[in-house]
Design a protein around this motif. Structure first.
Motif, PDB file in Angstrom:
ATOM      1  N   GLU A  19      -3.446  17.591   1.858  1.00 36.89           N
ATOM      2  CA  GLU A  19      -2.858  17.014   2.453  1.00 36.89           C
ATOM      3  C   GLU A  19      -1.743  16.135   1.566  1.00 36.89           C
ATOM      4  O   GLU A  19      -2.395  15.708   0.460  1.00 36.89           O
ATOM      5  CB  GLU A  19      -3.460  16.085   3.483  1.00 36.89           C
ATOM      6  N   PRO A  20      -0.563  15.407   1.973  1.00 36.86           N
ATOM      7  CA  PRO A  20       0.079  14.651   0.902  1.00 36.86           C
ATOM      8  C   PRO A  20      -0.584  13.705   0.126  1.00 36.86           C
ATOM      9  O   PRO A  20      -0.491  13.447  -1.056  1.00 36.86           O
ATOM     10  CB  PRO A  20       1.236  14.427   1.616  1.00 36.86           C
ATOM     11  N   GLY A  21      -1.305  13.092   0.823  1.00 36.07           N
ATOM     12  CA  GLY A  21      -2.131  11.860   0.180  1.00 36.07           C
ATOM     13  C   GLY A  21      -3.187  12.143  -0.645  1.00 36.07           C
ATOM     14  O   GLY A  21      -3.706  11.193  -1.486  1.00 36.07           O
ATOM     15  N   ALA A  22      -3.165  13.383  -1.091  1.00 35.41           N
ATOM     16  CA  ALA A  22      -4.468  13.789  -1.926  1.00 35.41           C
ATOM     17  C   ALA A  22      -3.828  13.586  -3.252  1.00 35.41           C
ATOM     18  O   ALA A  22      -4.631  13.162  -4.221  1.00 35.41           O
ATOM     19  CB  ALA A  22      -4.612  15.345  -1.620  1.00 35.41           C
ATOM     20  N   VAL A  23      -2.427  13.508  -3.381  1.00 35.47           N
ATOM     21  CA  VAL A  23      -2.168  13.165  -4.771  1.00 35.47           C
ATOM     22  C   VAL A  23      -2.414  11.897  -5.153  1.00 35.47           C
ATOM     23  O   VAL A  23      -2.705  11.749  -6.432  1.00 35.47           O
ATOM     24  CB  VAL A  23      -0.565  13.820  -4.999  1.00 35.47           C
ATOM     25  N   ARG A  24      -1.869  10.962  -4.465  1.00 30.50           N
ATOM     26  CA  ARG A  24      -2.224   9.642  -4.677  1.00 30.50           C
ATOM     27  C   ARG A  24      -3.677   9.324  -5.019  1.00 30.50           C
ATOM     28  O   ARG A  24      -3.916   8.528  -5.722  1.00 30.50           O
ATOM     29  CB  ARG A  24      -1.701   8.582  -3.741  1.00 30.50           C
ATOM     30  N   THR A  25      -4.647   9.868  -4.089  1.00 28.28           N
ATOM     31  CA  THR A  25      -6.037   9.777  -4.200  1.00 28.28           C
ATOM     32  C   THR A  25      -6.602  10.004  -5.363  1.00 28.28           C
ATOM     33  O   THR A  25      -7.588   9.618  -6.063  1.00 28.28           O
ATOM     34  CB  THR A  25      -6.648  10.010  -2.886  1.00 28.28           C
ATOM     35  N   ALA A  26      -6.123  11.344  -5.762  1.00 20.54           N
ATOM     36  CA  ALA A  26      -6.672  11.878  -7.003  1.00 20.54           C
ATOM     37  C   ALA A  26      -6.112  11.009  -8.246  1.00 20.54           C
ATOM     38  O   ALA A  26      -7.036  10.832  -9.117  1.00 20.54           O
ATOM     39  CB  ALA A  26      -6.219  13.517  -7.300  1.00 20.54           C
ATOM     40  N   ARG A  27      -5.023  10.688  -8.252  1.00 17.01           N
ATOM     41  CA  ARG A  27      -4.407   9.861  -9.412  1.00 17.01           C
ATOM     42  C   ARG A  27      -5.549   8.511  -9.304  1.00 17.01           C
ATOM     43  O   ARG A  27      -6.128   8.345 -10.500  1.00 17.01           O
ATOM     44  CB  ARG A  27      -3.088   9.399  -8.995  1.00 17.01           C
TER      45      ARG A  27
END
Length: 137
Positions: A19-27
């Motif tokens: 899901e798109p929010g994965a990028v922010r959460t991974a960072r």
């Protein structure tokens, strides 16, 4: 975030939904883990490269995305940080030359130019893209 698999010692691993929010959460989790390991010196670069690889996974795969950090044992920051991003798509990523007007296509070039080494390897289901960053001596 689907869940933290292991954050004890010298390895931290997470799995995220595609899901798109994965990028922010991974960072965020990568920065937090590196801060906990006193490796703030590589946190910005690591978060940037993880962002690129997780974004690639989101664009091309449909299943969960794994992120794993491995630091050298007992070296208090000396050595190499290994970073892995996994997804269920078996096809390895292809590095390409982006034209000046292209909005994408520079992620793997950024990984290749910023890391000590990088590569891919097949997994039981899918693939892993990995890179190594030099840590201060």
């Amino acid at each position: 975030m689907i869940g933290v698999i292991d954050t004890d010692g010298d390895c931290a691993e997470w799995t995220f939904p595609a899901e798109p929010g994965a990028v922010r959460t991974a960072r965020a989790v990568v920065r937090g883990q590196l801060h906990g390991w006193h490796l703030d010196c590589v946190a910005d670069l690591t978060a940037l490269l993880v962002s690129e690889l997780v974004t690639n996974s989101l664009r091309h795969a449909t299943g969960p995305i794994g992120v794993r950090l491995v630091r050298p044992a007992g070296l208090d920051g000396a050595g190499t940080l290994l970073v892995e991003v996994s997804d269920p798509l078996p096809d390895p990523p292809r590095e390409r030359v982006a034209r000046p007007e292209d909005e994408g296509g520079r992620g793997l070039q950024l990984v290749a130019g910023s890391s000590r080494r990088w590569g891919t390897r097949p997994g039981v289901s899918g693939k892993t893209v990995w890179f190594e960053l030099a840590l201060p001596q």
